[in-house]
Enzyme design. Structure first.
Site, PDB file in Angstrom:
ATOM      1  N   ASP A 137     104.701   0.012  80.161  1.00  0.00           N
ATOM      2  CA  ASP A 137     105.881   0.382  79.380  1.00  0.00           C
ATOM      3  C   ASP A 137     106.277   1.832  79.675  1.00  0.00           C
ATOM      4  O   ASP A 137     105.478   2.748  79.468  1.00  0.00           O
ATOM      5  CB  ASP A 137     105.509   0.196  77.888  1.00  0.00           C
ATOM      6  CG  ASP A 137     106.701   0.203  76.968  1.00  0.00           C
ATOM      7  OD1 ASP A 137     107.794   0.568  77.407  1.00  0.00           O
ATOM      8  OD2 ASP A 137     106.517  -0.152  75.790  1.00  0.00           O
TER       9      ASP A 137
ATOM     10  N   GLY B 241     115.339  -2.656  80.889  1.00  0.00           N
ATOM     11  CA  GLY B 241     116.466  -3.124  81.699  1.00  0.00           C
ATOM     12  C   GLY B 241     117.235  -2.027  82.419  1.00  0.00           C
ATOM     13  O   GLY B 241     118.250  -2.291  83.061  1.00  0.00           O
ATOM     14  N   TRP B 242     116.720  -0.787  82.343  1.00  0.00           N
ATOM     15  CA  TRP B 242     117.469   0.341  82.911  1.00  0.00           C
ATOM     16  C   TRP B 242     117.701   0.163  84.406  1.00  0.00           C
ATOM     17  O   TRP B 242     116.855  -0.367  85.128  1.00  0.00           O
ATOM     18  CB  TRP B 242     116.723   1.660  82.672  1.00  0.00           C
ATOM     19  CG  TRP B 242     116.721   2.063  81.227  1.00  0.00           C
ATOM     20  CD1 TRP B 242     117.406   1.471  80.203  1.00  0.00           C
ATOM     21  CD2 TRP B 242     115.993   3.140  80.646  1.00  0.00           C
ATOM     22  NE1 TRP B 242     117.156   2.118  79.019  1.00  0.00           N
ATOM     23  CE2 TRP B 242     116.291   3.150  79.256  1.00  0.00           C
ATOM     24  CE3 TRP B 242     115.118   4.110  81.148  1.00  0.00           C
ATOM     25  CZ2 TRP B 242     115.732   4.070  78.376  1.00  0.00           C
ATOM     26  CZ3 TRP B 242     114.570   5.033  80.270  1.00  0.00           C
ATOM     27  CH2 TRP B 242     114.874   5.012  78.905  1.00  0.00           C
ATOM     28  N   GLU B 243     118.830   0.697  84.851  1.00  0.00           N
ATOM     29  CA  GLU B 243     119.214   0.671  86.277  1.00  0.00           C
ATOM     30  C   GLU B 243     119.097  -0.741  86.842  1.00  0.00           C
ATOM     31  O   GLU B 243     118.632  -0.942  87.956  1.00  0.00           O
ATOM     32  CB  GLU B 243     118.372   1.669  87.103  1.00  0.00           C
ATOM     33  CG  GLU B 243     118.371   3.103  86.576  1.00  0.00           C
ATOM     34  CD  GLU B 243     119.760   3.761  86.529  1.00  0.00           C
ATOM     35  OE1 GLU B 243     120.712   3.212  87.113  1.00  0.00           O
ATOM     36  OE2 GLU B 243     119.871   4.805  85.853  1.00  0.00           O
TER      37      GLU B 243
ATOM     38  N   ASP C  85     114.291  -3.554  72.663  1.00  0.00           N
ATOM     39  CA  ASP C  85     113.379  -4.378  71.840  1.00  0.00           C
ATOM     40  C   ASP C  85     114.141  -5.396  70.988  1.00  0.00           C
ATOM     41  O   ASP C  85     115.116  -5.063  70.325  1.00  0.00           O
ATOM     42  CB  ASP C  85     112.574  -3.478  70.898  1.00  0.00           C
ATOM     43  CG  ASP C  85     111.562  -2.629  71.649  1.00  0.00           C
ATOM     44  OD1 ASP C  85     111.662  -2.541  72.888  1.00  0.00           O
ATOM     45  OD2 ASP C  85     110.681  -2.048  70.993  1.00  0.00           O
TER      46      ASP C  85
HETATM   47  C1  GLA Z   1     108.209  -0.330  73.276  1.00  0.00           C
HETATM   48  C2  GLA Z   1     108.249  -1.756  73.824  1.00  0.00           C
HETATM   49  C3  GLA Z   1     107.769  -2.721  72.762  1.00  0.00           C
HETATM   50  C4  GLA Z   1     106.351  -2.341  72.316  1.00  0.00           C
HETATM   51  C5  GLA Z   1     106.318  -0.901  71.851  1.00  0.00           C
HETATM   52  C6  GLA Z   1     104.898  -0.425  71.598  1.00  0.00           C
HETATM   53  O1  GLA Z   1     109.118  -0.163  72.240  1.00  0.00           O
HETATM   54  O2  GLA Z   1     109.543  -2.089  74.247  1.00  0.00           O
HETATM   55  O3  GLA Z   1     107.792  -4.049  73.242  1.00  0.00           O
HETATM   56  O4  GLA Z   1     105.488  -2.541  73.400  1.00  0.00           O
HETATM   57  O5  GLA Z   1     106.895  -0.016  72.826  1.00  0.00           O
HETATM   58  O6  GLA Z   1     104.818   0.920  71.270  1.00  0.00           O
END
Ligand code: GLA
Length: 399
Positions: A152, A201-203, A222
């Site tokens: 992430d 989804g960036w770029e 999210d």
């Molecule tokens: C981001 C992600 C989520 C989750 C949180 C955890 O917001 O997009 O899916 O993994 O971090 O901190």
């Protein structure tokens, strides 16, 4: 040596050479050949996830039939991370006393274990990320027996700004670089580990997620547990079908089914739309406390079969008309999945002409309703659909 014996010896030798050669050339089983299925801790438990949550969920995934329906991955999201030891090895925090033992437990149930990190110094919840420790972390995950990594972007956003400023092409290259670095680190461990890209989804990540080594990539921000969020994300995937296929999938984020913010009709739309999108099916509910209604939605095998179809063609929008959304997905056996969705808050009754789906309007077509589990009278000319508010009619048509 008698001639027959010599020939037999020669044949046996040739056979064993052939066996060795074919073993050496046997293709590795493809990772994520169909969209990954499983569960992830974030949507329901967020920072409250513990070792016990994972064990209880694994148990319930077996007893509820989820595992046997294909939900294999049990994924720990953010907040498992502790400090690094003197050698820089990442340690789990006090909520996860022994990650290897946890992986062994999950594996003993016929399930696989997933974990979470960030290419940045910090994860989104402020825990330790992998920046500067990519290979070390990949090796640690492999030694624990991890099967899936959600990676992430989080605090790497700051690094990205410094490196790329407002240059979008440079930003794309930098992100592709950090994801490739982790993919290569995972590959060097020799353990098959699914790599899930999460950078919202960036770029236009769908254009380069596969070359960055992703088996799946989040195409959006999210998801939230309400119809507005789910439908905006789901229907917003129109046009992305050509970027997905076996081993590399668009990911419109995890399922909210069973978390309480939508009614059963809306959750059926959620499940149907994700199946049409060949989306990863990662349940996000409290599995041990799952109701029968949620179970019936998540475990609808006819809908799961649409998602997991071996041809791996993501479905796409055929047309939209006000609140009506008509989507189709071609399947390996020559049939066509058709989702007729209504985004309206009132019931909607209308006809969908077969010709608009590219089907013959004259020959009768076999149709099966995948939520009623019933064959319908053969369809001719058009499909007559009665759709409940925020609902769906999901059909499998066999021309
Ligand atoms: C981001 C992600 C989520 C989750 C949180 C955890 O917001 O997009 O899916 O993994 O971090 O901190």
């Amino acid at each position: 040596m008698p001639p027959t014996f010599r020939i037999r010896t020669l044949l046996l030798t040739l056979c064993s050479f052939a066996a060795i050669a074919s073993h050496a050339q046997a293709p590795k089983p493809a990772l994520a050949a169909t969209p990954p299925m499983g569960w992830n801790s974030w949507n329901h438990f967020a920072e409250k996830v513990t070792d016990k949550t994972i064990r209880d969920t694994a148990d319930a995934m077996v007893s509820s039939g989820m595992r046997d329906a294909g939900y294999i991955y049990v994924n720990i999201d953010d907040t498992w991370e502790g400090k690094r030891d003197a050698k820089g090895n990442i340690q789990p925090n006090e909520k996860f006393p022994d990650m290897k033992a946890l992986a062994d437990y999950v594996h003993s149930k016929g399930l696989r274990l997933g974990i979470y990190s960030s290419p940045g110094a910090k994860t989104c919840a402020g825990y330790e990320g992998s920046l500067g420790h990519e290979q070390q972390d990949a090796d640690t995950y492999a030694s624990w027996g991890i099967d899936y990594l959600k990676y992430d972007l989080c605090s790497y956003t700051e690094n990205l700004k410094q490196q790329a400023g407002n240059d979008h092409e440079k930003a794309r290259q930098v992100m592709e670089g950090v994801y490739s670095t982790m993919q290569q680190a995972l590959a060097r461990t020799g353990r098959p580990i699914v790599l899930s890209l999460c950078q919202y989804g960036w770029e236009a990540v769908w254009r380069w997620g596969q070359q960055a080594g992703g088996n799946l990539w989040r195409t959006t921000g999210d998801i939230e547990d309400n119809y507005a969020s789910m439908s905006a994300i789901g229907f917003g995937q129109a046009g992305l079908s050509r970027f997905a296929g076996p081993g590399h999938w668009n990911d419109p984020d995890m399922l909210e089914i069973g978390n309480g913010g939508m009614n059963a009709t809306e959750y059926r739309s959620h499940m149907s739309l994700w199946a049409m999108l060949s989306a990863p099916l990662l349940a996000g509910n409290d599995v041990p406390a799952m109701t029968q209604e949620t179970r019936d939605i998540l475990l609808n095998r006819e809908v799961i079969a649409i998602d997991q179809d071996s041809a791996g063609h993501q479905g796409d929008r055929v047309y939209t008309e006000g609140p009506l959304e008509v989507w189709s997905k071609p399947l390996a056996d020559g049939s066509l999945a058709v989702g007729i969705f209504s985004r309206w808050r009132m019931p909607l009754t209308l006809d969908v002409p077969l010709a608009r789906l590219g089907l013959s309007a004259t020959a009768p077509i076999h149709a099966r309703d995948l939520w009623r589990h019933a064959d319908l009278p053969p369809v001719q000319g058009s499909i007559h659909a009665q759709i409940p508010p925020h609902g769906v009619v999901l059909l499998r048509l066999q021309p």
